[in-house]
Scaffold this active site. Structure first.
Site, mmCIF file in Angstrom:
data_model
loop_
_atom_site.group_PDB
_atom_site.id
_atom_site.type_symbol
_atom_site.label_atom_id
_atom_site.label_comp_id
_atom_site.label_asym_id
_atom_site.label_seq_id
_atom_site.Cartn_x
_atom_site.Cartn_y
_atom_site.Cartn_z
ATOM 1 N N CYS A 1 0.814 -1.211 0.000
ATOM 2 C CA CYS A 1 0.000 0.000 0.000
ATOM 3 C C CYS A 1 0.846 1.260 0.000
ATOM 4 O O CYS A 1 0.322 2.355 -0.212
ATOM 5 C CB CYS A 1 -0.955 -0.017 1.192
ATOM 6 S SG CYS A 1 -2.603 -0.597 0.754
ATOM 7 N N LYS B 1 0.481 3.336 -3.234
ATOM 8 C CA LYS B 1 -0.800 3.917 -3.646
ATOM 9 C C LYS B 1 -0.648 5.399 -3.977
ATOM 10 O O LYS B 1 0.268 6.073 -3.514
ATOM 11 C CB LYS B 1 -1.842 3.757 -2.524
ATOM 12 C CG LYS B 1 -2.345 2.350 -2.332
ATOM 13 C CD LYS B 1 -3.375 2.267 -1.232
ATOM 14 C CE LYS B 1 -4.663 2.954 -1.615
ATOM 15 N NZ LYS B 1 -5.753 2.706 -0.631
ATOM 16 N N GLY C 1 -9.654 -14.963 -13.931
ATOM 17 C CA GLY C 1 -8.916 -13.717 -13.857
ATOM 18 C C GLY C 1 -8.196 -13.391 -15.145
ATOM 19 O O GLY C 1 -8.611 -13.790 -16.234
#
Length: 349
Positions: free
Chosen positions: A28, A31, A148
């Site tokens: 993260c 981000k 996917g």
């Protein structure tokens, strides 16, 4: 390895952004910052369909589904470990966070996988390892991994799109003055992973980080969702940023007790030595409505979390019993503060 020199002509701001030579974080920490993201989302219109119940900015899209709702979310991470199994396990848990945060039961998952350039044999083996690790997480959560998309790029990036079902969605709005705030995982993953990229993180800190990230939130959500007035998961914008999401949606303020906030072993020491995630400065800049002391522990309130815990506003009289149930279920849970009346603001003491 030294970075190659920049081209003679680059876009505005690139040279300044890369001037310190620090590598871009994985997880993260990679981000887009909250300021840029919220500015981009501000121009989007609200839903046009009657069966779309949420707009931009929620943890997940909420759609009507029979007598209840279906929630849909997507998330992906730049790799921060060379172990494909561990990376897939953590990414799957991280992606499930938005489903659990809305009190939904995971339903189905689609994978988005970017592999680095590999021989066909290594591609097949790496994909099989990633899918097996992810499937084990989703199956334990009650969801099916159904397909996917794959591609080849410069580095390993894993992502999952997920659906979940619930009688109702637990939203970020709804916190009330007098509610107490429960956090179910310790903070510090962004700082530890940034230090690990610099080869400066002790092995015990990295192991503790991976252990925290590898713990699913299914039990936490089952305990909190029936009683939480508001709930979200703590991920890229850090504890402060995600608490502001609850406060803004609920038109309330909050007080945090720094002594009660749990931190991963070694995170505060690394923060004190100046280690920061790539996203830390943007998170800090966005948190303008705060009174916070100086120090490494307060700095970790802005640390981006990968596969972080749930943050819930619960009725005050029920908080200690819920926290005890969470600890019995294996969570490193704590009551870290309270919701108060007033303009959205956070006091940290």
């Amino acid at each position: 390895m030294p970075r190659p020199p920049l081209p003679r002509e680059v876009a505005a701001g690139v040279a300044e952004e890369l001037a310190d030579g620090k590598p871009l974080c994985g997880g993260c920490g990679a981000k887009v910052g909250p300021g840029a993201l919220f500015a981009a989302l501000a121009g989007l219109p609200g839903p046009q369909r009657a069966d779309t119940l949420s707009g931009p900015g929620d943890d997940a899209a909420v759609l009507t589904h029979g007598d209840g709702v279906q929630v849909i979310t997507t998330d992906h991470l730049r790799a921060f470990t060379e172990d494909p199994w561990l990376m897939a396990q953590i990414t799957a848990i991280h992606a499930l966070g938005d489903i659990w945060a809305m009190g939904a039961a995971p339903q189905a998952a689609l994978a988005q996988i970017t592999l680095p350039r590999l021989s066909p044999d290594l591609q097949a083996r790496t994909l099989a390892e990633i899918m097996a690790a992810a499937e084990s997480v989703f199956r334990a959560a009650g969801a099916d991994l159904v397909g996917g998309h794959t591609s080849v790029g410069s580095e390993l990036t894993l992502g999952f799109t997920l659906t979940g079902l619930a009688p109702r969605a637990t939203a970020k709005g709804g916190a009330r003055p007098g509610d107490l705030l429960i956090l179910t995982k310790p903070l510090g993953t962004g700082t530890i992973l940034a230090a690990e990229m610099a080869r400066a993180a002790p092995g015990r800190a990295v192991a503790a980080c991976f252990a925290s990230q590898s713990r699913p939130l299914s039990a936490d959500a089952a305990i909190l969702a029936p009683e939480a007035h508001a709930m979200t998961d703590v991920t890229g914008f850090g504890l402060a940023g995600h608490l502001f999401e609850i406060l803004d949606a609920s038109a309330c303020a909050a007080k945090l007790d720094l002594a009660q906030i749990p931190f991963i072993e070694g995170a505060a020491d690394l923060a004190g030595r100046g280690h920061r995630s790539t996203l830390y400065p943007a998170n800090r800049r966005a948190a303008t409505r705060m009174a916070v002391p100086d120090g490494p522990e307060p700095d970790l309130l802005f640390d981006p979390q990968t596969a972080g815990g749930l943050l819930a506003a619960v009725p005050g009289p029920r908080a200690q019993a819920l926290c005890a149930a969470l600890r019995d279920a294996g969570a490193h849970a704590a009551v870290i503060g309270e919701v108060t009346e007033g303009f959205p603001w956070i006091d940290v003491t």
